[in-house]
Design an enzyme around this catalytic site. Structure first.
Site, PDB file in Angstrom:
ATOM      1  N   CYS A 111       0.820  -1.209   0.000  1.00 55.01           N
ATOM      2  CA  CYS A 111       0.000   0.000   0.000  1.00 55.01           C
ATOM      3  C   CYS A 111       0.857   1.263   0.000  1.00 55.01           C
ATOM      4  CB  CYS A 111      -0.920  -0.021   1.225  1.00 55.01           C
ATOM      5  SG  CYS A 111      -1.912   1.470   1.395  1.00 55.01           S
ATOM      6  N   CYS A 168      -0.367   4.080   2.227  1.00 55.71           N
ATOM      7  CA  CYS A 168      -0.097   3.879   3.650  1.00 55.71           C
ATOM      8  C   CYS A 168       1.372   4.135   3.983  1.00 55.71           C
ATOM      9  CB  CYS A 168      -0.407   2.433   4.070  1.00 55.71           C
ATOM     10  SG  CYS A 168      -1.925   1.773   3.408  1.00 55.71           S
ATOM     11  N   ASP A 169       2.277   3.638   3.150  1.00 54.70           N
ATOM     12  CA  ASP A 169       3.679   3.553   3.556  1.00 54.70           C
ATOM     13  C   ASP A 169       4.649   4.408   2.744  1.00 54.70           C
ATOM     14  OD1 ASP A 169       2.921   1.699   5.488  1.00 54.70           O
ATOM     15  OD2 ASP A 169       3.090   0.026   4.098  1.00 54.70           O
TER      16      ASP A 169
END
Ligand code: NAP
Length: 283
Positions: free
Chosen positions: A131, A134-135
């Site tokens: 993701c 997300c990261d």
């Protein structure tokens, strides 16, 4: 006979449990094989509103679980292996139990497809991610690789150039599957480089050091080489977890549960779906 059975324990299922419990529906939530869902595969979550210092994914899910239980949701650590949704009352089967329910909430999520090498699971959340949203932020000024040749891979690679100095897209063929517009956008980005006809054989690094590089194989020449990267994003698609609902609830062409516009209603009155199991777009 239960008022409501919730199948799946990611953010969608636990949110349903909080609201249902507070509405005195005394919901029964059955967690599934991966209690807490995909967030338990990540480390620090920095973009969840309300946690200004960030929170670890597994801890965030534990908090949601406790919150649902505080209002009386009953949570069972088991896996639903069959359902009967064609007639009322609905029937849900887990372990050796059969439970009847007036309403069912399907929140079984989706699972990111993985390449199939051992180290990708060991290093998930430690340099390996599924993701970018997300990261990606953790890779400011670093070099990273993205595996895949579809729209997801192009989207992730393009997004990651906001942070990384170089993004190598590793694809197993020499033609992309992605739509023309997404291909053009990625190809026109000076930070994105394509590594064609190539598969990842090994991810180098440890949970302590994070990812330090990749061992890749050119499938035409069989030549092995090393690529120095600080992170690997796997973007080879997702599978919605809908096997047990096939033939019972309407699914779209990709296997996601169809919900009515602006609603969590499925085609069966009393059966609802929320979260990634019905959302191929925002995830
Ligand atoms: P996808 O279209 O199925 O593409 C998956 C890619 O990963 C393919 O290039 C495939 O290679 C590769 N792949 C699959 N398994 C692999 C493996 N084991 N090892 C290495 N490579 C592997 O999946 P997606 O990109 O997630 O897209 C899913 C759907 O969502 C599509 O309909 C897409 O259009 C849509 N989507 C749209 C957008 C957008 O428009 N903004 C963004 C994301 C997704 P091959 O090409 O060789 O099969």
């Amino acid at each position: 006979m239960r008022n409501m059975i919730i199948i799946g324990s990611g953010p969608a299922g636990l949110t349903a449990a909080v609201y249902a419990a507070r509405a005195n529906l005394e919901p029964l939530l059955i967690e599934g094989k991966e209690p807490g869902g995909q967030l338990t595969l990540t480390t620090l979550v920095e973009n969840y509103p309300g946690f200004s210092d960030g929170i670890m994914g597994p801890q965030l899910m534990e908090e949601m679980r406790k919150q649902a239980q505080r209002f009386g949701a009953e949570i069972v650590n088991s896996h639903v292996h069959a359902v009967k949704l064609k007639e009322q009352p609905f029937r849900v089967y887990y372990g050796d139990q059969e439970v009847q329910a007036k309403t069912v909430v399907i929140s079984t999520g989706s699972s990111a497809k993985l390449i199939g090498i051992e180290t990708e699971i060991q290093l998930m959340g430690h340099g390996v991610s599924t993701c970018a949203t997300c990261d990606g932020f953790f890779y400011r000024g670093k070099e990273i690789a993205v595996v895949g040749g579809g729209d997801s891979a192009m989207e992730e690679a393009t997004f990651l150039t906001k942070f990384a100095t170089k993004v190598s897209v590793i694809h197993r063929r020499e033609a992309l599957r992605a739509s023309k517009i997404m291909q053009d956008r990625a190809a026109g980005n000076p930070k994105i480089h394509f590594v064609w006809n190539t598969v990842v054989e090994e991810i180098l690094g440890s949970r302590e050091t994070g990812v330090t590089g990749l061992k890749v194989r050119n499938i035409k020449t069989q030549g092995i080489s090393e690529l120095k990267v600080d992170g690997l994003f796997i973007a080879i698609g997702h599978n919605p977890n809908t096997d047990i609902f096939k033939g019972q609830v309407d699914l779209d062409d990709l296997g996601y549960i169809k919900t009515q516009p602006d609603s969590t209603r499925t085609n069966i009155p009393g059966v609802f779906a929320c979260g990634d199991v019905q959302d191929p777009i925002f995830r």
